[in-house]
Each structure stands twice: as structure tokens, then as C-alpha cells.
Write a protein that holds these residues in place. Structure first.
Motif, PDB file in Angstrom:
ATOM      1  N   UNK A 299     -30.835 -15.687 -38.855  1.00 48.14           N
ATOM      2  CA  UNK A 299     -29.853 -15.278 -39.843  1.00 48.14           C
ATOM      3  C   UNK A 299     -29.686 -16.398 -40.868  1.00 48.14           C
ATOM      4  N   UNK A 300     -28.811 -16.190 -41.830  1.00 53.41           N
ATOM      5  CA  UNK A 300     -28.534 -17.197 -42.848  1.00 53.41           C
ATOM      6  C   UNK A 300     -27.157 -17.800 -42.608  1.00 53.41           C
ATOM      7  N   UNK A 301     -27.067 -19.130 -42.695  1.00 55.32           N
ATOM      8  CA  UNK A 301     -25.784 -19.800 -42.499  1.00 55.32           C
ATOM      9  C   UNK A 301     -24.877 -19.536 -43.690  1.00 55.32           C
ATOM     10  N   UNK A 302     -23.683 -19.030 -43.399  1.00 55.62           N
ATOM     11  CA  UNK A 302     -22.716 -18.744 -44.454  1.00 55.62           C
ATOM     12  C   UNK A 302     -21.532 -19.684 -44.399  1.00 55.62           C
ATOM     13  N   UNK A 303     -20.337 -19.125 -44.368  1.00 55.61           N
ATOM     14  CA  UNK A 303     -19.111 -19.906 -44.469  1.00 55.61           C
ATOM     15  C   UNK A 303     -18.830 -20.721 -43.214  1.00 55.61           C
ATOM     16  N   UNK A 304     -18.318 -21.934 -43.420  1.00 59.57           N
ATOM     17  CA  UNK A 304     -17.874 -22.793 -42.331  1.00 59.57           C
ATOM     18  C   UNK A 304     -16.383 -23.037 -42.528  1.00 59.57           C
ATOM     19  N   UNK A 305     -15.582 -22.417 -41.682  1.00 60.65           N
ATOM     20  CA  UNK A 305     -14.131 -22.484 -41.809  1.00 60.65           C
ATOM     21  C   UNK A 305     -13.612 -23.622 -40.937  1.00 60.65           C
ATOM     22  N   UNK A 306     -12.914 -24.567 -41.557  1.00 61.29           N
ATOM     23  CA  UNK A 306     -12.410 -25.747 -40.853  1.00 61.29           C
ATOM     24  C   UNK A 306     -10.893 -25.822 -41.015  1.00 61.29           C
ATOM     25  N   UNK A 307     -10.207 -26.059 -39.918  1.00 63.74           N
ATOM     26  CA  UNK A 307      -8.763 -26.278 -39.959  1.00 63.74           C
ATOM     27  C   UNK A 307      -8.507 -27.631 -40.622  1.00 63.74           C
ATOM     28  N   UNK A 308      -7.959 -27.605 -41.840  1.00 61.91           N
ATOM     29  CA  UNK A 308      -7.811 -28.836 -42.614  1.00 61.91           C
ATOM     30  C   UNK A 308      -6.430 -29.476 -42.498  1.00 61.91           C
ATOM     31  N   UNK A 309      -5.612 -28.992 -41.573  1.00 63.69           N
ATOM     32  CA  UNK A 309      -4.314 -29.620 -41.343  1.00 63.69           C
ATOM     33  C   UNK A 309      -4.528 -30.901 -40.531  1.00 63.69           C
ATOM     34  N   UNK A 310      -3.864 -31.977 -40.929  1.00 62.50           N
ATOM     35  CA  UNK A 310      -3.967 -33.240 -40.184  1.00 62.50           C
ATOM     36  C   UNK A 310      -5.353 -33.853 -40.284  1.00 62.50           C
ATOM     37  N   UNK A 311      -5.915 -34.237 -39.128  1.00 66.12           N
ATOM     38  CA  UNK A 311      -7.192 -34.946 -39.127  1.00 66.12           C
ATOM     39  C   UNK A 311      -8.344 -34.046 -39.558  1.00 66.12           C
ATOM     40  N   UNK A 312      -8.134 -32.742 -39.574  1.00 66.92           N
ATOM     41  CA  UNK A 312      -9.173 -31.842 -40.039  1.00 66.92           C
ATOM     42  C   UNK A 312      -9.508 -32.008 -41.504  1.00 66.92           C
ATOM     43  N   UNK A 313      -8.568 -32.582 -42.274  1.00 66.04           N
ATOM     44  CA  UNK A 313      -8.771 -32.811 -43.717  1.00 66.04           C
ATOM     45  C   UNK A 313     -10.003 -33.676 -43.964  1.00 66.04           C
TER      46      UNK A 313
END
Length: 221
Positions: free
Chosen positions: A83-97
């Protein structure tokens, strides 16, 4: 009340049908959800899915797994698992930023998830967290999920509760409330899975982080 009934979770352990596999092969994109944790008992978790098929889950308990996660994403992008790699959703609260910034610097299409941010449907949900949980609940309810193989992920899903607030909006139980009823820690594996299935609308807002001379971007959803 439980967000995800146990019978729905158990049903999601099934193998995908031939029709589902065929649909996934027709240009479907891999979406990845990454729940970021620091040092301690919690885990950083990566979940990849295509259509309703859970392709993989990876777990790291070390304090800074950015390099390991980037390598895993690189392998997914290179091999693509058909398949093709699409969206990468990351929790950006706190250290995820900073974690998200690191992945964006590696050229990955990162979308920042802020659980407390405004929901797309403000008539139904308190915030993005509740909306994302309900999106996954709908997948489960409609029997669209397959290959949910990890026992701990299934166990964590079964512990998540919700309520309607005084305005009639759905909200997910806080981690503090979970702790008060004797469930310590964070449901990292479940939340990574939920982010892998959440609706990504990257065109709504693009946030440009000005501190990087290369000028890469992270889209906000």
C-alpha cells in the motif's frame, strides 16, 4: 457507560474478508496513529491500518524512542506493505509536540492531534478526543475492523468510558477519573489505534512551526 462494547471488540479479532482485502489493494492509503509517552510505565505506541484492517502495532517503553519510530515509519514507507503510506497522526500535546517535529523533519506527513481541541461536530462532542473515539466506535459497530490481535489493546479499549455532559455533549472519561476507579496509567495502545482510524482533514489548518530553518510543516486536524 463503555464506549466500546466487549462483543464488538472481540468481533474485531477476525481476519479480513476477501472483499475487504481487495478493496484495500485498490489504492488504499496506510494511516498511522502514534501515541507518545515519556519515561515511566506508559508506552509510545505506533498503529498502522489500511481500510479497516489493522496492519501492525509496535510498542516502546524507553524514554525517547524517536529514532526507533522514525526507522519503523521508514520501513513502512519503503516496503509499503503493498500500500502507500499516508497520514501519520501524532498526539502533539506535551512531549508529543517535539516528537511530531522530529518526524516532520524526516519528511513524514505528520498531522497533529490535540485531544482537547474543538471537534468538527460541535453539536455532538466536547472535543476532538470524543469525536475520534466515536469515529472508531462506528467502525466497530459496523463490523469494519479486522486483525485486532493485541490482547492489551483489546483490554484497554474495554475500560474506556464516556458520559454526556450538562449540554448533552459526549465526552470521554479523563485519566484522573480512570485512576480514581482503580485503573492506573494511560490506555496508550487503545489511543494509538483510535488515532489510526480518526478522520484526517489536513486542509482545514496548517500550522508552520517557525523555529526550524528548513521550514517544514505539521498540519493540524
Amino acid at each position: 457507560s463503555s464506549v466500546f462494547p466487549l462483543s464488538w471488540i472481540e468481533r474485531a479479532r477476525r481476519d479480513p474478508t476477501e472483499t475487504e482485502l481487495a478493496q484495500a489493494k485498490r489504492g488504499a492509503m496506510i494511516q498511522v496513529g502514534i501515541d507518545v509517552a515519556g519515561a515511566g510505565a506508559d508506552e509510545t505506541v505506533l498503529t498502522a491500518r489500511v481500510g479497516g484492517i489493522v496492519l501492525m502495532q509496535k510498542f516502546w517503553s524507553d524514554a525517547d524512542p524517536r529514532g526507533a519510530v522514525a526507522r519503523e515509519l521508514g520501513q513502512i514507507r519503503a516496503i509499503s506493505l503493498g500500500y502507500q503510506l499516508g497520514s501519520i497522526v501524532v498526539d502533539t500535546v506535551g512531549i508529543g509536540y517535539n516528537f511530531a517535529l522530529h518526524l516532520a523533519d524526516q519528511g513524514f506527513p505528520v498531522y497533529g492531534f490535540n485531544a482537547g481541541a474543538r471537534a468538527i461536530d460541535t453539536t455532538q462532542y466536547v472535543n476532538q478526543k470524543a469525536e475520534a473515539h466515536w469515529t472508531f466506535r462506528t467502525y466497530l459497530q459496523d463490523n469494519l475492523i479486522s486483525r485486532l490481535a493485541d490482547e492489551e489493546t483489546a483490554a484497554q479499549l474495554s475500560t474506556i468510558r464516556y458520559r454526556e455532559n450538562s449540554r448533552g455533549l459526549t465526552e470521554i472519561e479523563s485519566k484522573e477519573a480512570r485512576n480514581q476507579r482503580g485503573i492506573p496509567g494511560s490506555p496508550d495502545r487503545a489511543e494509538s489505534l483510535i488515532m489510526a482510524f480518526m478522520k484526517v482533514v489536513p486542509q482545514e489548518t496548517t500550522v508552520v512551526w517557525g523555529g526550524n530553518p528548513r521550514g517544514y510543516e505539521i498540519s493540524s486536524i
